[in-house]
Design a protein around this motif. Sequence first.
Motif, PDB file in Angstrom:
ATOM      1  N   PHE A   1      -8.641  -6.267   4.307  1.00 49.55           N
ATOM      2  CA  PHE A   1      -7.615  -5.398   3.743  1.00 49.55           C
ATOM      3  C   PHE A   1      -7.983  -3.938   3.999  1.00 49.55           C
ATOM      4  O   PHE A   1      -9.151  -3.604   4.206  1.00 49.55           O
ATOM      5  N   GLU A   2      -6.964  -3.087   3.971  1.00 46.62           N
ATOM      6  CA  GLU A   2      -7.170  -1.639   4.078  1.00 46.62           C
ATOM      7  C   GLU A   2      -6.790  -1.006   2.753  1.00 46.62           C
ATOM      8  O   GLU A   2      -5.787  -1.401   2.131  1.00 46.62           O
ATOM      9  N   ASN A   3      -7.565  -0.006   2.349  1.00 48.61           N
ATOM     10  CA  ASN A   3      -7.274   0.725   1.115  1.00 48.61           C
ATOM     11  C   ASN A   3      -6.274   1.819   1.457  1.00 48.61           C
ATOM     12  O   ASN A   3      -6.576   2.729   2.218  1.00 48.61           O
ATOM     13  N   GLU A   4      -5.069   1.715   0.896  1.00 49.53           N
ATOM     14  CA  GLU A   4      -4.020   2.704   1.161  1.00 49.53           C
ATOM     15  C   GLU A   4      -3.892   3.717   0.024  1.00 49.53           C
ATOM     16  O   GLU A   4      -2.871   4.380  -0.100  1.00 49.53           O
TER      17      GLU A   4
ATOM     18  N   VAL B   1      -6.533   2.942 -13.276  1.00 49.14           N
ATOM     19  CA  VAL B   1      -6.283   3.413 -11.914  1.00 49.14           C
ATOM     20  C   VAL B   1      -6.408   2.223 -10.970  1.00 49.14           C
ATOM     21  O   VAL B   1      -7.454   1.566 -10.912  1.00 49.14           O
ATOM     22  N   TRP B   2      -5.334   1.946 -10.237  1.00 43.50           N
ATOM     23  CA  TRP B   2      -5.271   0.827  -9.305  1.00 43.50           C
ATOM     24  C   TRP B   2      -5.121   1.364  -7.889  1.00 43.50           C
ATOM     25  O   TRP B   2      -4.536   2.415  -7.672  1.00 43.50           O
ATOM     26  N   TYR B   3      -5.645   0.622  -6.922  1.00 48.47           N
ATOM     27  CA  TYR B   3      -5.561   0.995  -5.513  1.00 48.47           C
ATOM     28  C   TYR B   3      -4.714  -0.032  -4.768  1.00 48.47           C
ATOM     29  O   TYR B   3      -4.814  -1.238  -5.037  1.00 48.47           O
ATOM     30  N   ASN B   4      -3.880   0.447  -3.849  1.00 48.00           N
ATOM     31  CA  ASN B   4      -3.093  -0.443  -2.989  1.00 48.00           C
ATOM     32  C   ASN B   4      -3.980  -0.938  -1.858  1.00 48.00           C
ATOM     33  O   ASN B   4      -4.501  -0.139  -1.079  1.00 48.00           O
ATOM     34  N   LEU B   5      -4.120  -2.246  -1.766  1.00 50.79           N
ATOM     35  CA  LEU B   5      -4.866  -2.875  -0.688  1.00 50.79           C
ATOM     36  C   LEU B   5      -3.873  -3.701   0.122  1.00 50.79           C
ATOM     37  O   LEU B   5      -3.105  -4.490  -0.442  1.00 50.79           O
ATOM     38  N   VAL B   6      -3.876  -3.514   1.443  1.00 50.56           N
ATOM     39  CA  VAL B   6      -2.880  -4.162   2.303  1.00 50.56           C
ATOM     40  C   VAL B   6      -3.572  -4.768   3.521  1.00 50.56           C
ATOM     41  O   VAL B   6      -4.440  -4.153   4.132  1.00 50.56           O
TER      42      VAL B   6
END
Length: 164
Positions: A138-141, A152-157
Amino acid sequence: MEITNVMPEDLPEILRIENLGFTAEEAGTEEQYRDRINKLSDTFLVARVDEKVVGFIVGPATKEAYVEDWMYEKTPNNLATGGHQIVFTIAVDPKYRGNSIGSKLLGALEKNARIAKRESISLTSLERNVPFYLKNGFENEGVADSEHADEVWYNLVKKLDGNL
């Protein structure tokens, strides 16, 4: 270990594992999980060891590319094909962590997503879990537009190229 689609009778073990891995504010409720089992049975996978549920992954296939807070309250129906595979939750019983069960669940969901011609798999993650998702491709966006559990949440795609 075997990975299968969820069955309604898995609910008690799913709730047990959910509550071991998440705070009360983060965790899904029994009502939410009943709805997810009913609506998302083809994108709700469980890992079993000796027929006992030891982990699970669940989320809808949607036109939205990212997890949105409203989805936790009103489970979207799965798109038949296309769109994006969202992950609401991936959880493994603490007694079974360190055995690659989480990675195997992600892999099984990815295989299904590729067959259904999804464009990506996406989820939100707390910072402490981001390295696990990076290790799984996944990439951290960046920071997600989420107020879930006031954290705090991070978008992982993970983009899918259509190849099986």
